[in-house]
Design a protein around this motif. Structure first.
Motif, mmCIF file in Angstrom:
data_model
loop_
_atom_site.group_PDB
_atom_site.id
_atom_site.type_symbol
_atom_site.label_atom_id
_atom_site.label_comp_id
_atom_site.label_asym_id
_atom_site.label_seq_id
_atom_site.Cartn_x
_atom_site.Cartn_y
_atom_site.Cartn_z
ATOM 1 N N ALA A 196 0.813 -1.213 0.000
ATOM 2 C CA ALA A 196 0.000 0.000 0.000
ATOM 3 C C ALA A 196 0.848 1.265 0.000
ATOM 4 N N ASN A 197 2.108 1.138 0.336
ATOM 5 C CA ASN A 197 3.008 2.286 0.386
ATOM 6 C C ASN A 197 3.673 2.511 -0.970
ATOM 7 N N ASP A 198 4.370 3.620 -1.095
ATOM 8 C CA ASP A 198 5.072 3.932 -2.340
ATOM 9 C C ASP A 198 6.249 2.968 -2.514
ATOM 10 N N PRO A 199 6.299 2.203 -3.597
ATOM 11 C CA PRO A 199 7.390 1.245 -3.779
ATOM 12 C C PRO A 199 8.782 1.885 -3.746
ATOM 13 N N LEU A 200 8.922 3.049 -4.361
ATOM 14 C CA LEU A 200 10.247 3.676 -4.373
ATOM 15 C C LEU A 200 10.648 4.113 -2.967
ATOM 16 N N ALA A 201 9.713 4.654 -2.196
ATOM 17 C CA ALA A 201 10.014 5.044 -0.820
ATOM 18 C C ALA A 201 10.384 3.819 0.014
ATOM 19 N N THR A 202 9.697 2.707 -0.228
ATOM 20 C CA THR A 202 10.026 1.463 0.475
ATOM 21 C C THR A 202 11.423 0.990 0.115
ATOM 22 N N GLN A 203 11.747 1.001 -1.171
ATOM 23 C CA GLN A 203 13.063 0.559 -1.605
ATOM 24 C C GLN A 203 14.169 1.453 -1.053
ATOM 25 N N GLU A 226 15.747 12.476 -3.832
ATOM 26 C CA GLU A 226 15.081 11.874 -4.993
ATOM 27 C C GLU A 226 13.583 11.747 -4.742
ATOM 28 N N LEU A 227 13.219 11.329 -3.532
ATOM 29 C CA LEU A 227 11.792 11.164 -3.219
ATOM 30 C C LEU A 227 11.065 12.502 -3.185
ATOM 31 N N PHE A 228 11.734 13.540 -2.704
ATOM 32 C CA PHE A 228 11.103 14.856 -2.654
ATOM 33 C C PHE A 228 10.704 15.357 -4.041
ATOM 34 N N GLU A 229 11.391 14.899 -5.076
ATOM 35 C CA GLU A 229 11.101 15.331 -6.435
ATOM 36 C C GLU A 229 10.186 14.371 -7.186
ATOM 37 N N SER A 230 9.742 13.295 -6.529
ATOM 38 C CA SER A 230 8.987 12.263 -7.241
ATOM 39 C C SER A 230 7.522 12.656 -7.402
ATOM 40 N N PRO A 231 6.902 12.332 -8.541
ATOM 41 C CA PRO A 231 5.465 12.587 -8.728
ATOM 42 C C PRO A 231 4.613 11.842 -7.698
ATOM 43 N N GLU A 232 5.044 10.675 -7.276
ATOM 44 C CA GLU A 232 4.256 9.902 -6.322
ATOM 45 C C GLU A 232 4.189 10.598 -4.976
#
Length: 247
Positions: A196-203, A226-232
């Protein structure tokens, strides 16, 4: 009955891999190691949650002793089991070990390689290798210490002591205990929460957790950047604020 040594079930967000050598109490042999490497290659390319478990009320009662007896010095230096378990530990997405019954020797070390371990009340886990004239060389001597601390790890590795389910829970070696018929249900519930969480944030979280201490906080900042700039991130935070009537 499926005669594959590792029975694999795939879905879009997770893979369930069952050790399947019931006549050998799921002892880990070279064929299982080879299939684990192939599965890791797949999950490195297409990251998904991995659930590891066994069949017939056993996770894995060690490595295959017949094969171990035949191995020599060069086999030890190649780290046949160790390299596979390191690869599992370093998979991009979380690994859940659902442990029923015995997890001994190499079976315990496979469980140690997981990010999350849950078990049944019949759990018996530990490393009796020194009684067989060898040592726990597939992660036990260092990964177990990281999980339960020096004192308990030393006792387990040097005496061959096995932990029961309650002892493993108190030591933090497993995070929860479930009835045998609910073990996979519990593992999937954990996987559901992860999925249910963002896969990239999990990784990125897993990558930061695996990084050496001296790389922090630098690596956290780089990954967070990187996460701060992500569309998700923008989508999820916008939805969060909108649910609370904010902009």
């Amino acid at each position: 009955m499926n005669e594959e040594p590792l029975v694999i079930e795939r879905s879009p967000d997770r893979v369930v891999a069952r050790l399947n050598r019931p006549d050998k109490r799921n002892a880990i042999d070279r064929e299982i190691i080879d299939v684990l490497h192939a599965l890791c290659e797949e999950l490195e390319t297409e990251p998904r949650i991995l659930i590891l478990t066994g069949v017939d009320g056993v996770f894995a009662a060690g490595a295959d002793i017949t094969q171990l007896r035949a191995r020599r010095a060069e086999d030890a230096r190649r780290g046949i089991n160790a390299t596979a378990f390191v690869r599992i530990h370093e998979l991009p997405m979380p690994v859940i070990a659902a442990i029923d019954g015995y997890a001994l020797g190499g079976g315990a070390e496979l469980a140690y390689a997981a990010d999350i371990r849950i078990a049944t009340p019949t759990l018996k886990i530990g490393n009796p290798e020194t009684g067989l004239g060898i040592m726990a060389a597939a992660g036990g001597t260092w990964r177990l210490r990281e999980i339960v601390g020096d004192g308990l790890a030393s006792e387990m590795l040097l005496t061959g002591r096995l932990l029961t389910a309650d002892e493993a829970l108190r030591a933090g070696l497993v995070s929860s205990i479930h009835a045998a018929d609910e073990l996979l249900v519990a593992a999937h519930a954990i996987a559901d929460r992860i999925a249910a969480n963002d896969p990239l944030a999990t990784q990125h979280t897993k990558r930061a957790m695996r990084a050496p201490r001296e790389t922090h906080p630098g690596i956290d900042g780089d990954l967070q950047a990187e996460l701060f700039e992500s569309p998700e991130k923008m989508r999820r935070m916008t939805e969060f604020l909108e649910r609370r009537g904010r902009r």
